[in-house]
Write a protein that holds these residues in place. Structure first.
Motif, PDB file in Angstrom:
ATOM      1  N   ILE A  11       0.706  -1.151   0.000  1.00 47.96           N
ATOM      2  CA  ILE A  11      -0.090   0.040   0.015  1.00 47.96           C
ATOM      3  C   ILE A  11       0.912   1.303   0.100  1.00 47.96           C
ATOM      4  CG2 ILE A  11      -1.752   1.338   1.619  1.00 47.96           C
ATOM      5  CD1 ILE A  11      -2.692  -1.334   2.298  1.00 47.96           C
ATOM      6  N   HIS A  12       1.964   1.123   0.743  1.00 47.97           N
ATOM      7  CA  HIS A  12       2.846   2.526   1.035  1.00 47.97           C
ATOM      8  C   HIS A  12       3.455   2.919  -0.631  1.00 47.97           C
ATOM      9  CE1 HIS A  12       5.666   5.179   2.699  1.00 47.97           C
ATOM     10  NE2 HIS A  12       6.525   4.530   1.693  1.00 47.97           N
ATOM     11  N   GLU A  13       3.978   1.588  -1.124  1.00 47.50           N
ATOM     12  CA  GLU A  13       4.658   1.678  -2.524  1.00 47.50           C
ATOM     13  C   GLU A  13       3.635   2.310  -3.620  1.00 47.50           C
ATOM     14  OE1 GLU A  13       7.703  -1.037  -5.110  1.00 47.50           O
ATOM     15  OE2 GLU A  13       5.945  -2.156  -4.167  1.00 47.50           O
ATOM     16  N   ILE A  14       2.406   1.953  -3.488  1.00 46.67           N
ATOM     17  CA  ILE A  14       1.520   2.372  -4.502  1.00 46.67           C
ATOM     18  C   ILE A  14       1.226   3.800  -4.131  1.00 46.67           C
ATOM     19  CG2 ILE A  14      -1.001   2.213  -5.042  1.00 46.67           C
ATOM     20  CD1 ILE A  14      -0.947  -0.895  -4.461  1.00 46.67           C
ATOM     21  N   HIS A  15       1.183   4.108  -2.862  1.00 50.15           N
ATOM     22  CA  HIS A  15       0.934   5.634  -2.594  1.00 50.15           C
ATOM     23  C   HIS A  15       1.951   6.449  -3.102  1.00 50.15           C
ATOM     24  CE1 HIS A  15       0.099   9.017  -0.175  1.00 50.15           C
ATOM     25  NE2 HIS A  15       1.271   9.028   0.211  1.00 50.15           N
ATOM     26  N   CYS A  16       3.312   5.834  -2.613  1.00 51.97           N
ATOM     27  CA  CYS A  16       4.521   6.540  -3.190  1.00 51.97           C
ATOM     28  C   CYS A  16       4.549   6.816  -4.574  1.00 51.97           C
ATOM     29  CB  CYS A  16       5.778   5.925  -2.608  1.00 51.97           C
ATOM     30  SG  CYS A  16       6.037   6.443  -0.913  1.00 51.97           S
ATOM     31  N   ARG A  17       4.627   5.787  -5.485  1.00 50.84           N
ATOM     32  CA  ARG A  17       4.385   5.898  -6.891  1.00 50.84           C
ATOM     33  C   ARG A  17       3.518   6.907  -7.429  1.00 50.84           C
ATOM     34  NH1 ARG A  17       7.371   1.130  -9.498  1.00 50.84           N
ATOM     35  NH2 ARG A  17       7.961   0.085  -7.908  1.00 50.84           N
ATOM     36  N   ARG A  18       2.496   6.877  -6.921  1.00 53.28           N
ATOM     37  CA  ARG A  18       1.367   7.812  -7.148  1.00 53.28           C
ATOM     38  C   ARG A  18       1.588   9.126  -6.856  1.00 53.28           C
ATOM     39  NH1 ARG A  18      -4.207   5.526  -5.739  1.00 53.28           N
ATOM     40  NH2 ARG A  18      -3.627   4.041  -7.369  1.00 53.28           N
ATOM     41  N   ASN A  19       2.314   9.480  -5.638  1.00 53.92           N
ATOM     42  CA  ASN A  19       2.015  10.825  -5.231  1.00 53.92           C
ATOM     43  C   ASN A  19       3.519  11.474  -4.979  1.00 53.92           C
ATOM     44  OD1 ASN A  19      -0.429  10.946  -4.560  1.00 53.92           O
ATOM     45  ND2 ASN A  19      -0.315   9.268  -2.974  1.00 53.92           N
ATOM     46  N   ILE A  20       4.522  10.750  -4.874  1.00 47.66           N
ATOM     47  CA  ILE A  20       5.999  11.204  -4.508  1.00 47.66           C
ATOM     48  C   ILE A  20       7.122  10.955  -5.757  1.00 47.66           C
ATOM     49  CG2 ILE A  20       8.047  11.017  -3.137  1.00 47.66           C
ATOM     50  CD1 ILE A  20       5.354  11.782  -1.574  1.00 47.66           C
ATOM     51  N   GLY A  34       4.301  19.481  -5.708  1.00 49.27           N
ATOM     52  CA  GLY A  34       4.925  20.365  -5.104  1.00 49.27           C
ATOM     53  C   GLY A  34       6.569  20.501  -5.924  1.00 49.27           C
ATOM     54  N   MET A  35       6.636  19.658  -6.732  1.00 48.23           N
ATOM     55  CA  MET A  35       8.132  19.419  -7.374  1.00 48.23           C
ATOM     56  C   MET A  35       8.485  20.590  -7.970  1.00 48.23           C
ATOM     57  SD  MET A  35      10.802  17.632  -7.921  1.00 48.23           S
ATOM     58  CE  MET A  35      10.575  15.929  -7.374  1.00 48.23           C
ATOM     59  N   LYS A  36       7.485  21.249  -8.924  1.00 46.07           N
ATOM     60  CA  LYS A  36       7.926  22.417  -9.749  1.00 46.07           C
ATOM     61  C   LYS A  36       8.332  23.619  -8.847  1.00 46.07           C
ATOM     62  CE  LYS A  36       6.231  25.978 -13.065  1.00 46.07           C
ATOM     63  NZ  LYS A  36       4.928  26.388 -13.648  1.00 46.07           N
ATOM     64  N   ASN A  37       7.464  23.685  -7.838  1.00 48.35           N
ATOM     65  CA  ASN A  37       7.936  24.535  -6.684  1.00 48.35           C
ATOM     66  C   ASN A  37       9.186  24.414  -6.032  1.00 48.35           C
ATOM     67  OD1 ASN A  37       7.350  26.969  -4.975  1.00 48.35           O
ATOM     68  ND2 ASN A  37       6.791  25.632  -3.363  1.00 48.35           N
ATOM     69  N   HIS A  38       9.599  23.105  -5.650  1.00 50.68           N
ATOM     70  CA  HIS A  38      10.676  22.576  -4.981  1.00 50.68           C
ATOM     71  C   HIS A  38      11.871  23.064  -5.967  1.00 50.68           C
ATOM     72  CE1 HIS A  38      13.879  20.280  -3.188  1.00 50.68           C
ATOM     73  NE2 HIS A  38      14.011  19.614  -4.241  1.00 50.68           N
ATOM     74  N   ILE A  39      11.684  22.768  -7.326  1.00 52.85           N
ATOM     75  CA  ILE A  39      12.811  23.308  -7.971  1.00 52.85           C
ATOM     76  C   ILE A  39      13.117  24.385  -8.276  1.00 52.85           C
ATOM     77  CG2 ILE A  39      13.669  23.006 -10.454  1.00 52.85           C
ATOM     78  CD1 ILE A  39      12.560  19.924 -10.624  1.00 52.85           C
ATOM     79  N   GLU A  40      12.077  25.316  -8.543  1.00 53.35           N
ATOM     80  CA  GLU A  40      12.115  26.647  -8.561  1.00 53.35           C
ATOM     81  C   GLU A  40      12.657  27.523  -7.258  1.00 53.35           C
ATOM     82  OE1 GLU A  40       8.318  28.110  -9.810  1.00 53.35           O
ATOM     83  OE2 GLU A  40       8.615  27.340 -11.717  1.00 53.35           O
ATOM     84  N   SER A  41      12.344  26.893  -6.244  1.00 54.22           N
ATOM     85  CA  SER A  41      12.674  27.560  -4.785  1.00 54.22           C
ATOM     86  C   SER A  41      14.119  27.013  -4.243  1.00 54.22           C
ATOM     87  CB  SER A  41      11.727  27.408  -3.787  1.00 54.22           C
ATOM     88  OG  SER A  41      11.563  26.021  -3.331  1.00 54.22           O
TER      89      SER A  41
END
Length: 120
Positions: A11-20, A34-41
């Motif tokens: 369940i954790h792996e499915i969640h991570c693949r989908r959201n992280i 939040g990846m775009k914001n992370h890279i820009e900041s």
């Protein structure tokens, strides 16, 4: 990148693949939203006032500890100036004299701390 109980792993792996996502620059786990914001900041290239280029996340530490234009205080007169001007300023400033309150001799400011040992 964390230990997960075996019963929750799928369940954790499915969640991570989908959201992280893994940041391609720093390998941190970042929510996809939040990846775009992370890279820009964090990873966008910025230029310091000293003209050195670096990632935005490194700028604050650079300005505080390694930037040649960071503000520092002269140990003799407490004037604030750029770090790259400090040595030249302190050579001049430390060569000024002040009269010793105990013996009355004029003492170089750079020798004022040591003077009480040899005073009188």
């Amino acid at each position: 990148k964390k230990d997960i109980p075996a019963v929750n792993f799928i369940i954790h792996e499915i969640h991570c693949r989908r959201n992280i996502e893994i940041c391609p620059y720093c390998s941190d786990s970042i929510p996809k939203s939040g990846m775009k914001n992370h890279i820009e900041s964090e990873h966008v290239q910025v230029t310091c006032k000293c003209r050195m280029k670096m990632e935005n996340s490194l700028l604050k530490d650079h300005e505080a500890s390694t930037c040649p234009l960071r503000p520092v205080l002269c140990q003799f007169c407490d004037i604030q100036l750029a770090f790259n001007k400090l040595q030249e300023h302190e050579l001049f400033c430390g060569a000024r004299t002040e009269p010793c309150g105990a013996c009355g001799r004029n003492v170089l400011l750079k020798e004022l701390k040591e003077h009480p040992r040899v005073c009188g």
